[in-house]
Design a protein around this motif. Structure first.
Motif, PDB file in Angstrom:
ATOM      1  N   MET A  90       0.833  -1.291  -0.027  1.00  0.00           N
ATOM      2  CA  MET A  90       0.110   0.075  -0.111  1.00  0.00           C
ATOM      3  C   MET A  90       1.001   1.013   0.019  1.00  0.00           C
ATOM      4  N   PRO A  91       0.389   2.205  -0.496  1.00  0.00           N
ATOM      5  CA  PRO A  91       1.117   3.547  -0.454  1.00  0.00           C
ATOM      6  C   PRO A  91       1.442   4.083   1.046  1.00  0.00           C
ATOM      7  N   LYS A  92       2.749   4.478   1.200  1.00  0.00           N
ATOM      8  CA  LYS A  92       3.167   4.775   2.545  1.00  0.00           C
ATOM      9  C   LYS A  92       2.743   6.261   2.852  1.00  0.00           C
ATOM     10  N   ALA A  93       2.124   6.595   3.895  1.00  0.00           N
ATOM     11  CA  ALA A  93       1.429   7.795   4.187  1.00  0.00           C
ATOM     12  C   ALA A  93       2.536   8.848   4.138  1.00  0.00           C
ATOM     13  N   SER A  94       3.594   8.453   4.642  1.00  0.00           N
ATOM     14  CA  SER A  94       4.900   9.446   5.026  1.00  0.00           C
ATOM     15  C   SER A  94       5.680   9.841   3.845  1.00  0.00           C
ATOM     16  N   LEU A  95       5.425   9.282   2.622  1.00  0.00           N
ATOM     17  CA  LEU A  95       6.149   9.757   1.616  1.00  0.00           C
ATOM     18  C   LEU A  95       5.394  10.953   0.694  1.00  0.00           C
ATOM     19  N   PRO A  96       6.166  11.849   0.442  1.00  0.00           N
ATOM     20  CA  PRO A  96       5.442  13.163  -0.006  1.00  0.00           C
ATOM     21  C   PRO A  96       5.357  12.937  -1.656  1.00  0.00           C
ATOM     22  N   THR A  97       4.491  13.689  -2.299  1.00  0.00           N
ATOM     23  CA  THR A  97       4.085  13.685  -3.714  1.00  0.00           C
ATOM     24  C   THR A  97       5.439  14.343  -4.403  1.00  0.00           C
ATOM     25  N   LEU A  98       5.996  15.668  -3.690  1.00  0.00           N
ATOM     26  CA  LEU A  98       7.174  16.093  -3.914  1.00  0.00           C
ATOM     27  C   LEU A  98       8.565  15.859  -3.364  1.00  0.00           C
ATOM     28  N   GLN A 176      -7.578   1.795  -5.225  1.00  0.00           N
ATOM     29  CA  GLN A 176      -8.086   2.808  -4.826  1.00  0.00           C
ATOM     30  C   GLN A 176      -7.111   3.795  -4.005  1.00  0.00           C
ATOM     31  N   ALA A 177      -6.131   3.672  -3.241  1.00  0.00           N
ATOM     32  CA  ALA A 177      -5.312   4.374  -2.655  1.00  0.00           C
ATOM     33  C   ALA A 177      -4.456   4.807  -3.690  1.00  0.00           C
ATOM     34  N   ARG A 178      -3.823   4.257  -4.486  1.00  0.00           N
ATOM     35  CA  ARG A 178      -3.135   4.809  -5.716  1.00  0.00           C
ATOM     36  C   ARG A 178      -3.851   5.660  -6.456  1.00  0.00           C
ATOM     37  N   HIS A 179      -5.178   5.873  -6.488  1.00  0.00           N
ATOM     38  CA  HIS A 179      -5.856   6.619  -7.531  1.00  0.00           C
ATOM     39  C   HIS A 179      -6.591   7.727  -6.813  1.00  0.00           C
ATOM     40  N   ILE A 237       4.998  18.870   4.954  1.00  0.00           N
ATOM     41  CA  ILE A 237       6.178  18.379   4.799  1.00  0.00           C
ATOM     42  C   ILE A 237       7.381  18.860   5.659  1.00  0.00           C
ATOM     43  N   GLU A 238       8.158  17.978   6.328  1.00  0.00           N
ATOM     44  CA  GLU A 238       9.050  18.630   7.132  1.00  0.00           C
ATOM     45  C   GLU A 238      10.197  17.383   7.099  1.00  0.00           C
ATOM     46  N   GLY A 239      11.601  17.699   6.674  1.00  0.00           N
ATOM     47  CA  GLY A 239      12.475  16.710   6.714  1.00  0.00           C
ATOM     48  C   GLY A 239      12.216  15.810   5.816  1.00  0.00           C
ATOM     49  N   GLY A 240      11.601  16.101   4.721  1.00  0.00           N
ATOM     50  CA  GLY A 240      11.220  14.993   3.581  1.00  0.00           C
ATOM     51  C   GLY A 240      10.189  14.224   3.775  1.00  0.00           C
ATOM     52  N   VAL A 241       9.359  14.357   5.149  1.00  0.00           N
ATOM     53  CA  VAL A 241       8.332  13.320   5.559  1.00  0.00           C
ATOM     54  C   VAL A 241       7.110  14.159   5.550  1.00  0.00           C
ATOM     55  N   VAL A 242       5.962  13.523   5.334  1.00  0.00           N
ATOM     56  CA  VAL A 242       4.889  14.194   5.445  1.00  0.00           C
ATOM     57  C   VAL A 242       4.228  13.935   6.960  1.00  0.00           C
ATOM     58  N   THR A 427       6.230   7.412  -5.912  1.00  0.00           N
ATOM     59  CA  THR A 427       7.014   7.653  -4.798  1.00  0.00           C
ATOM     60  C   THR A 427       8.218   6.723  -4.617  1.00  0.00           C
ATOM     61  N   PRO A 428       9.197   6.955  -3.679  1.00  0.00           N
ATOM     62  CA  PRO A 428      10.248   6.287  -3.707  1.00  0.00           C
ATOM     63  C   PRO A 428      10.035   4.849  -3.385  1.00  0.00           C
ATOM     64  N   ASP A 429       9.041   4.387  -2.848  1.00  0.00           N
ATOM     65  CA  ASP A 429       8.581   3.011  -2.454  1.00  0.00           C
ATOM     66  C   ASP A 429       8.152   2.280  -3.763  1.00  0.00           C
ATOM     67  N   GLY A 430       8.233   2.770  -4.886  1.00  0.00           N
ATOM     68  CA  GLY A 430       7.943   2.273  -6.076  1.00  0.00           C
ATOM     69  C   GLY A 430       6.230   2.049  -6.426  1.00  0.00           C
ATOM     70  N   VAL A 431       5.560   2.937  -5.674  1.00  0.00           N
ATOM     71  CA  VAL A 431       3.949   2.889  -5.949  1.00  0.00           C
ATOM     72  C   VAL A 431       3.739   4.147  -6.956  1.00  0.00           C
ATOM     73  N   VAL A 432       3.009   3.438  -7.697  1.00  0.00           N
ATOM     74  CA  VAL A 432       2.711   4.678  -8.858  1.00  0.00           C
ATOM     75  C   VAL A 432       1.200   5.220  -8.730  1.00  0.00           C
ATOM     76  N   GLN A 433       1.139   6.512  -8.578  1.00  0.00           N
ATOM     77  CA  GLN A 433      -0.111   7.321  -8.165  1.00  0.00           C
ATOM     78  C   GLN A 433      -0.652   7.896  -9.499  1.00  0.00           C
ATOM     79  N   PHE A 434      -1.851   7.827  -9.524  1.00  0.00           N
ATOM     80  CA  PHE A 434      -2.568   8.658 -10.840  1.00  0.00           C
ATOM     81  C   PHE A 434      -3.652   9.414 -10.322  1.00  0.00           C
TER      82      PHE A 434
END
Length: 454
Positions: A90-98, A176-179, A237-242, A427-434
């Motif tokens: 599943m997408p990691k909530a801590s990983l930012p879009t940017l 659903q989470a990825r979209h 985002i702070e320190g690269g973490v959401v 995101t860096p964990d390899g989850v593709v978001q659309f």
């Protein structure tokens, strides 16, 4: 019942007819749905379920746990599912879009989608009103294949058949989470629509957005706010973490929220709302023609250029005369800005704010504003923005809002803000978001139907 998975054996053999596990009384809370979800969660799900059972001091807990372990090793919830749950993330909530790596990571996934397209893409899932756990439907095998192609389900572990089982439900939740859809594991219209966007469109979105991301992903700073308009979402985002993520309501397709870079400089508590001229023209005048008491009911007052208050009956609402006056809504629960407005310099005169219309945050389609962004749980965002500003602790913020007093807070250190338009990223964990191309800026005809949902 739709949610009863007993038909495909998911929980058969460990329940009494009243739904409670054998060896346990009904008040244990160990019902069929809880057991199925524990099994679907693999080792982690079993551990969490067992922890709850022991914490409750349930009678017969040893027998229940043993039955769960045996069931997880059976033909329906075998070791393959646990393996799949570890590899399909599943997408990691801590990983930012940017992120500094977002553009590069997104670009690395383009060959994978090129290969999917070269192989013919993914199958089209037949139209259904609803699919959920326990349903039997001829569309389910096609859905399995569709989810396997996009990597949301492991075909080696997922099995086959026309029953919407826990494998399929888990994969739909991931999809659903990825979209950016409501994550409930149920296939309805919006999920079905996203499933049937052609693979070549998704490939084109990745290519287009890699170009956008290259201009956005560097020199972001340590503490920043990113609002991704197509996602209708804000990330602190702070320190690269959401540190917090907020659902938003963004601009309508015909009143788009702008792309911008700025800095948050001020927060207004219990603000007045000065109605923009564009809203006076497009909304207020037509409304007053239909409801002459609309302004009075909504505590909106009228002032001329000298600050003299006028009555609604003094204005000709069958003309554009009203655009020459200033309309100001008093603070209160009824105020269109809610209790908080977040200010930042910009040429479009937009801002972020609270809203009394909280129900809009629960929709999948959240494009209802006139360009500004309404923010869910905005108080949490403001607490974080003012964390370096003396005199504005959470308790002090709560007290001011409760008092109803008009008050402003200037940030000791302005926080960089980005409103961006990104419809595809990895995101860096390899989850593709659309996300839907809500303003039709990707130039892809197959994705331009998104705006019609509003």
């Amino acid at each position: 019942m739709d949610g009863d998975v007993k038909k495909d054996g998911g929980a058969a053999g460990i329940h009494r007819h009243d739904g409670a596990p054998r060896g346990a009384t009904r008040h244990d809370g160990l019902d069929r749905r809880a057991v199925v979800r524990a099994l679907a969660g693999g080792v982690a799900g079993l551990a969490a379920f067992a922890g709850r059972a022991f914490a409750q001091g349930s009678p017969g807990q040893d027998a229940v746990l043993e039955q769960l372990i045996q069931q997880s090793q059976g033909r329906n919830f075998g070791q393959g599912f646990d393996s799949a749950s570890r590899t399909i993330l599943m997408p990691k909530a801590s990983l930012p879009t940017l992120d500094p790596s977002t553009a590069q990571t997104s670009e690395q996934f383009i060959p994978r989608y090129e290969e999917i397209v070269a192989r013919g893409g993914w199958p089209t899932v037949p139209q259904v009103e609803r699919l959920r756990l326990g349903n039997r439907n001829p569309a389910v095998p096609v859905l399995r294949d569709r989810l396997a192609v996009s990597g949301d389900i492991d075909p080696a572990a997922a099995g086959a058949g026309d029953v919407y089982d826990s494998y399929v439900e888990a994969a739909v939740r991931r999809f659903q989470a990825r979209h950016g859809l409501t994550v409930d594991g149920v296939v309805r219209q919006q999920t079905l629509k996203a499933l049937n966007v052609p693979a070549q469109v998704r490939l084109a979105q990745l290519r287009i957005n890699v170009v956008r991301l290259r201009t956005l992903s560097s020199n972001l700073g340590n503490k920043l706010v990113v609002a991704n308009i197509p996602a209708a979402q804000i990330e602190a985002i702070e320190g690269g973490v959401v540190v917090s993520r907020h659902v938003t309501v963004a601009g309508k397709p015909d009143r788009a929220s702008p792309i911008l870079q700025s800095r948050v400089v001020e927060v207004n508590f219990n603000p007045y709302w000065t109605v923009p001229v564009s809203i006076v023209r497009k909304d207020l005048i037509p409304r007053m023609q239909e409801e002459p008491d609309y302004l009075t009911k909504n505590h909106i007052r009228i002032f001329d250029g000298r600050g003299t208050e006028l009555q609604p009956t003094q204005i000709n609402w069958n003309s554009n005369e009203a655009v020459n006056y200033r309309f100001k809504q008093d603070p209160g629960d009824f105020n269109s800005l809610g209790s908080i407005r977040i200010n930042f310099p910009n040429k479009d005169d937009v801002y972020m704010h609270d809203t009394p219309s909280k129900s809009l945050f629960g929709e999948d389609f959240r494009f209802h504003s006139s360009g500004c962004m309404r923010v869910q749980n905005v108080r949490d965002l403001v607490v974080w923005l003012l964390s370096d500003t003396p005199g504005w602790s959470r308790a002090e913020i709560d007290a001011v809002i409760k008092s109803g007093e008009r008050k402003d807070a200037r940030l000791a250190t302005p926080v960089p803000l980005y409103w961006v338009y990104v419809t595809a990223w990895v995101t860096p964990d390899g989850v593709v978001q659309f996300r839907d191309d809500i303003y039709s800026r990707d130039g892809l005809a197959a994705s331009q139907g998104a705006a019609s949902r509003g």
